[in-house]
Design a protein around this motif. Structure first.
Motif, PDB file in Angstrom:
ATOM      1  N   GLU A 271      92.767  46.775  53.736  1.00 37.18           N
ATOM      2  CA  GLU A 271      92.759  48.151  53.236  1.00 37.18           C
ATOM      3  C   GLU A 271      91.603  48.976  53.793  1.00 37.18           C
ATOM      4  OE1 GLU A 271      92.866  50.716  49.083  1.00 37.18           O
ATOM      5  OE2 GLU A 271      92.779  48.536  48.986  1.00 37.18           O
ATOM      6  N   ASP A 272      90.409  48.401  53.868  1.00 36.70           N
ATOM      7  CA  ASP A 272      89.275  49.183  54.377  1.00 36.70           C
ATOM      8  C   ASP A 272      89.465  49.569  55.851  1.00 36.70           C
ATOM      9  OD1 ASP A 272      88.929  46.457  55.055  1.00 36.70           O
ATOM     10  OD2 ASP A 272      86.749  46.622  55.063  1.00 36.70           O
ATOM     11  N   ALA A 273      90.033  48.667  56.658  1.00 32.74           N
ATOM     12  CA  ALA A 273      90.296  48.998  58.063  1.00 32.74           C
ATOM     13  C   ALA A 273      91.401  50.045  58.173  1.00 32.74           C
ATOM     14  CB  ALA A 273      90.681  47.734  58.839  1.00 32.74           C
ATOM     15  N   PHE A 274      92.418  49.941  57.323  1.00 28.17           N
ATOM     16  CA  PHE A 274      93.477  50.943  57.298  1.00 28.17           C
ATOM     17  C   PHE A 274      92.904  52.313  56.954  1.00 28.17           C
ATOM     18  CE2 PHE A 274      96.680  53.421  55.002  1.00 28.17           C
ATOM     19  CZ  PHE A 274      97.720  53.426  55.917  1.00 28.17           C
ATOM     20  N   LEU A 275      92.047  52.368  55.960  1.00 29.04           N
ATOM     21  CA  LEU A 275      91.458  53.654  55.560  1.00 29.04           C
ATOM     22  C   LEU A 275      90.563  54.226  56.661  1.00 29.04           C
ATOM     23  CD1 LEU A 275      90.700  52.886  51.812  1.00 29.04           C
ATOM     24  CD2 LEU A 275      92.576  54.266  52.760  1.00 29.04           C
ATOM     25  N   ARG A 276      89.851  53.368  57.391  1.00 32.29           N
ATOM     26  CA  ARG A 276      89.015  53.861  58.488  1.00 32.29           C
ATOM     27  C   ARG A 276      89.855  54.449  59.631  1.00 32.29           C
ATOM     28  NH1 ARG A 276      86.059  49.343  56.975  1.00 32.29           N
ATOM     29  NH2 ARG A 276      86.922  48.051  58.646  1.00 32.29           N
ATOM     30  N   ILE A 277      90.944  53.793  59.992  1.00 31.93           N
ATOM     31  CA  ILE A 277      91.754  54.350  61.073  1.00 31.93           C
ATOM     32  C   ILE A 277      92.456  55.621  60.605  1.00 31.93           C
ATOM     33  CG2 ILE A 277      93.893  53.010  60.743  1.00 31.93           C
ATOM     34  CD1 ILE A 277      93.932  52.802  63.896  1.00 31.93           C
ATOM     35  N   MET A 278      92.858  55.664  59.341  1.00 31.84           N
ATOM     36  CA  MET A 278      93.494  56.881  58.836  1.00 31.84           C
ATOM     37  C   MET A 278      92.478  58.027  58.769  1.00 31.84           C
ATOM     38  SD  MET A 278      96.545  56.063  58.873  1.00 31.84           S
ATOM     39  CE  MET A 278      97.151  57.658  58.404  1.00 31.84           C
ATOM     40  N   ALA A 279      91.222  57.726  58.537  1.00 32.62           N
ATOM     41  CA  ALA A 279      90.182  58.770  58.577  1.00 32.62           C
ATOM     42  C   ALA A 279      90.071  59.332  59.993  1.00 32.62           C
ATOM     43  CB  ALA A 279      88.844  58.209  58.102  1.00 32.62           C
ATOM     44  N   LEU A 280      90.190  58.469  61.012  1.00 38.34           N
ATOM     45  CA  LEU A 280      90.166  58.959  62.392  1.00 38.34           C
ATOM     46  C   LEU A 280      91.422  59.781  62.683  1.00 38.34           C
ATOM     47  CD1 LEU A 280      88.792  59.144  65.134  1.00 38.34           C
ATOM     48  CD2 LEU A 280      89.887  56.962  65.739  1.00 38.34           C
ATOM     49  N   VAL A 281      92.573  59.339  62.207  1.00 41.54           N
ATOM     50  CA  VAL A 281      93.810  60.114  62.377  1.00 41.54           C
ATOM     51  C   VAL A 281      93.618  61.507  61.766  1.00 41.54           C
ATOM     52  CG1 VAL A 281      96.231  60.308  61.631  1.00 41.54           C
ATOM     53  CG2 VAL A 281      95.364  58.123  62.529  1.00 41.54           C
ATOM     54  N   HIS A 282      93.056  61.572  60.583  1.00 37.49           N
ATOM     55  CA  HIS A 282      92.829  62.857  59.901  1.00 37.49           C
ATOM     56  C   HIS A 282      91.880  63.745  60.704  1.00 37.49           C
ATOM     57  CE1 HIS A 282      90.918  65.505  56.878  1.00 37.49           C
ATOM     58  NE2 HIS A 282      92.160  65.596  56.424  1.00 37.49           N
ATOM     59  N   ARG A 283      90.796  63.175  61.153  1.00 40.17           N
ATOM     60  CA  ARG A 283      89.797  63.941  61.916  1.00 40.17           C
ATOM     61  C   ARG A 283      90.372  64.459  63.236  1.00 40.17           C
ATOM     62  NH1 ARG A 283      85.497  61.910  65.251  1.00 40.17           N
ATOM     63  NH2 ARG A 283      83.907  63.515  65.420  1.00 40.17           N
ATOM     64  N   VAL A 284      91.083  63.607  63.951  1.00 39.51           N
ATOM     65  CA  VAL A 284      91.679  64.010  65.222  1.00 39.51           C
ATOM     66  C   VAL A 284      92.763  65.062  64.985  1.00 39.51           C
ATOM     67  CG1 VAL A 284      93.076  63.200  67.182  1.00 39.51           C
ATOM     68  CG2 VAL A 284      91.074  61.887  66.438  1.00 39.51           C
ATOM     69  N   THR A 285      93.546  64.909  63.935  1.00 42.82           N
ATOM     70  CA  THR A 285      94.572  65.906  63.628  1.00 42.82           C
ATOM     71  C   THR A 285      93.947  67.265  63.352  1.00 42.82           C
ATOM     72  OG1 THR A 285      96.038  64.192  62.757  1.00 42.82           O
ATOM     73  CG2 THR A 285      96.523  66.467  62.117  1.00 42.82           C
TER      74      THR A 285
END
Length: 165
Positions: free
Chosen positions: A75-89
């Motif tokens: 879960e923590d790795a999933f949340l970190r990559i989704m944070a990058l997805v959000h930032r890049v978006t």
């Protein structure tokens, strides 16, 4: 931007018979400069699409070869990559006019198995029949794309990313 035809059969052949292109990028062995890296951290990175169907398309992937959206990421790795997805978006939307931005994970065990998310900004004014899946399908053509265009877009995205927290 008008699309050009895309040889889907050749693409399928290449992705099903070649080593993982994301792993090759991480190893510094990939064959295309069109996939300009725009952001990265220790675990994940974001890069421009080599075959964009929409201008400003970016992919986000973990650096380690993972294949399943949830099963392969704690879960923590999933949340970190989704944070990058959000930032890049957010950066993509700041640079590329968009009516809506599509964010989805594609690929399968049969090709492009390395986990990745697509960020694809839909330009304003696209007729409804040409939106959603139609807009994302290479079968409907890809945008003509050059290295100078990729470098210019990557520079603009990096500049915006540097201002985001």
């Amino acid at each position: 931007m008008e699309r050009i035809s895309f040889d889907v059969d050749a693409y399928v052949q290449r992705v099903q018979t070649s080593p993982c292109f994301i792993c090759a990028m991480v190893a510094g062995e990939h064959d295309s400069e069109l996939e300009q890296v725009i952001a990265e951290d220790e675990e994940n990175f974001a890069f421009l699409s080599r075959y964009p169907t929409l201008f400003g398309s970016v992919l986000v992937a973990p650096k380690l070869h993972r294949e399943h959206v949830v099963r392969d990421l704690p879960e923590d790795a999933f949340l970190r990559i989704m944070a990058l997805v959000h930032r890049v978006t957010r950066a993509v939307e700041a640079v590329v006019p968009s009516e809506r931005t599509y964010v989805l994970s594609l690929g399968s065990q049969q090709g492009n198995s390395h986990l990745h998310w697509h960020i694809a900004p839909l330009p304003p004014g696209v007729p409804y029949r040409e939106q959603q899946f139609h807009a994302l399908m290479g079968e409907n053509g890809v945008l003509p794309w050059t290295l100078p265009q990729a470098i210019e877009l990557a520079d603009r995205l990096r500049a915006v990313l540097s201002t985001l927290d």
